[in-house]
Design a protein around this motif. Structure first.
Motif, PDB file in Angstrom:
ATOM      1  N   GLY A 155      -2.478   8.290  -9.701  1.00 56.98           N
ATOM      2  CA  GLY A 155      -3.670   8.791  -9.671  1.00 56.98           C
ATOM      3  C   GLY A 155      -5.014   7.928 -10.106  1.00 56.98           C
ATOM      4  O   GLY A 155      -6.023   8.673  -9.680  1.00 56.98           O
ATOM      5  N   ARG A 156      -4.933   6.800  -9.687  1.00 55.64           N
ATOM      6  CA  ARG A 156      -5.899   6.173  -9.470  1.00 55.64           C
ATOM      7  C   ARG A 156      -5.893   5.560  -7.841  1.00 55.64           C
ATOM      8  O   ARG A 156      -6.301   4.979  -7.250  1.00 55.64           O
ATOM      9  CB  ARG A 156      -5.908   4.283  -9.938  1.00 55.64           C
ATOM     10  N   ARG A 157      -6.800   7.119  -7.371  1.00 57.99           N
ATOM     11  CA  ARG A 157      -7.344   6.997  -6.351  1.00 57.99           C
ATOM     12  C   ARG A 157      -8.148   6.285  -5.586  1.00 57.99           C
ATOM     13  O   ARG A 157      -8.340   5.822  -4.286  1.00 57.99           O
ATOM     14  CB  ARG A 157      -8.219   8.118  -5.907  1.00 57.99           C
ATOM     15  N   ALA A 158      -8.886   5.569  -6.385  1.00 58.27           N
ATOM     16  CA  ALA A 158      -9.998   4.593  -5.784  1.00 58.27           C
ATOM     17  C   ALA A 158      -9.959   3.295  -5.211  1.00 58.27           C
ATOM     18  O   ALA A 158     -10.200   2.096  -4.406  1.00 58.27           O
ATOM     19  CB  ALA A 158     -11.306   5.148  -6.306  1.00 58.27           C
ATOM     20  N   VAL A 159      -8.214   3.300  -6.197  1.00 63.94           N
ATOM     21  CA  VAL A 159      -7.524   2.345  -5.716  1.00 63.94           C
ATOM     22  C   VAL A 159      -6.877   1.611  -4.262  1.00 63.94           C
ATOM     23  O   VAL A 159      -5.844   2.555  -3.867  1.00 63.94           O
ATOM     24  CB  VAL A 159      -7.246   1.787  -6.888  1.00 63.94           C
ATOM     25  N   THR A 160      -7.192   1.028  -3.377  1.00 67.34           N
ATOM     26  CA  THR A 160      -5.722   0.578  -2.332  1.00 67.34           C
ATOM     27  C   THR A 160      -5.346  -0.211  -2.273  1.00 67.34           C
ATOM     28  O   THR A 160      -5.521  -1.817  -2.937  1.00 67.34           O
ATOM     29  CB  THR A 160      -7.100   0.224  -1.179  1.00 67.34           C
TER      30      THR A 160
END
Lengths: 193, 193
Positions: free
Chosen positions: B29-34
């Motif tokens: 769910g942590r979309r901004a983490v690559t």
């Protein structure tokens, strides 16, 4: 089976809230496949050509089938200082070097780039996709073309526009994975499992 | 935020049918983490120490927060030719070099190894886990201890025994991810997102 995937942010799955990307999604349920996802954001074909061999080395083993996937192109087609970051002739040279180099080590598959939300980038990328496809045919490397089906469908680009302008979300990556997963080149390629 | 994870097959998520591993699951769910997952099967602390810097370099950027996670240990404790592949003193030296080297580049987190199904390996690994924890405290590197909770719970090892003797499946990796995800060191570490 161990599958090493080299590429850009699309391979890395940037923007996917599930951290799978299209390649993780294409391998869903394939427990015996170990995926080494070596996609790196912002990388051009030249950047990938410069590192793929060094990063493949520690991951290669003799006692299990190894497969190598490449997928790139979008960053080559981005404009910087008034011209594409990599000219198409150079992209092809980079692709030729990677595909022939990797094919000497393990079976290789080239997955064409997905379309971009930016119309100018995407138009250049469509041309690069076609020349990569022709190169792969000439080298007898299997190629999976996802560009036009994804462009016609529209979801991949719509999700990218709604996020950061470049990367889709779960549904867009799933759409690309669905195209890859059922492609005869993919099923043949991952049969070693 | 971009998170680079170095380690062994546990970091790679070998045996996970969903190709997430504990770290992909901890970032759900942590979309901004690559996530750059650079776990490699069979690697000891020495193998990881030899490659982490070269592989970190192309992934580092200045314009986004970078974080580096390490997790290793099980392969050090495997017996080869009558002795552990890496003696504990050498494991600590390797860990010291990696943690101090990486901390000069980006915030660093050390996640302790999960327990192994083999009782002998796991007993040595429990000792290594404790010395890694002490080293991390000395270096002021945050540490997440998953060994005893997973050993007490039993599911991680039971799944490994039912598969290849070393790697759990979706539920075991999820159990480890659940321990990591709620740990204060993890929430502080991934706050940059």
């Amino acid at each position: 089976m161990r599958l090493i995937a080299f590429g850009d942010s699309m391979v890395a799955g940037a923007g996917d809230p599930d951290h799978l990307g299209w390649i993780g999604r294409a391998l869903a349920g394939r427990r015996a496949v170990t995926l080494y996802n070596l996609g790196v954001r912002r990388e051009t074909s030249g950047d990938i050509a410069a590192r793929w061999r060094a990063e493949a080395m520690p991951r290669l083993v003799d006692d299990e089938p190894m497969q190598i996937v490449f997928s790139f192109g979008a960053n080559d087609c981005h404009i910087e200082d008034g011209r594409p970051r990599v000219a198409q002739a150079q992209s092809l040279k980079n692709a030729h070097a990677m595909l022939t180099g990797a094919a000497a080590i393990a079976p290789v598959l080239l997955v064409g780039p997905p379309p971009m939300a930016d119309p100018g980038v995407s138009a250049r990328l469509e041309g690069l996709n076609d020349t990569l496809k022709a190169l792969a045919a000439r080298l007898k490397v299997p190629f999976i073309d996802v560009f036009r089906p994804l462009a016609a469908d529209g979801l991949f680009q719509a999700e990218a526009l709604a996020w950061d302008g470049a990367h889709p979300g779960a549904a867009g990556y799933q759409r690309m994975a669905d195209l890859v997963r059922v492609h005869p080149a993919w099923t043949a390629f991952t049969l070693a499992d």
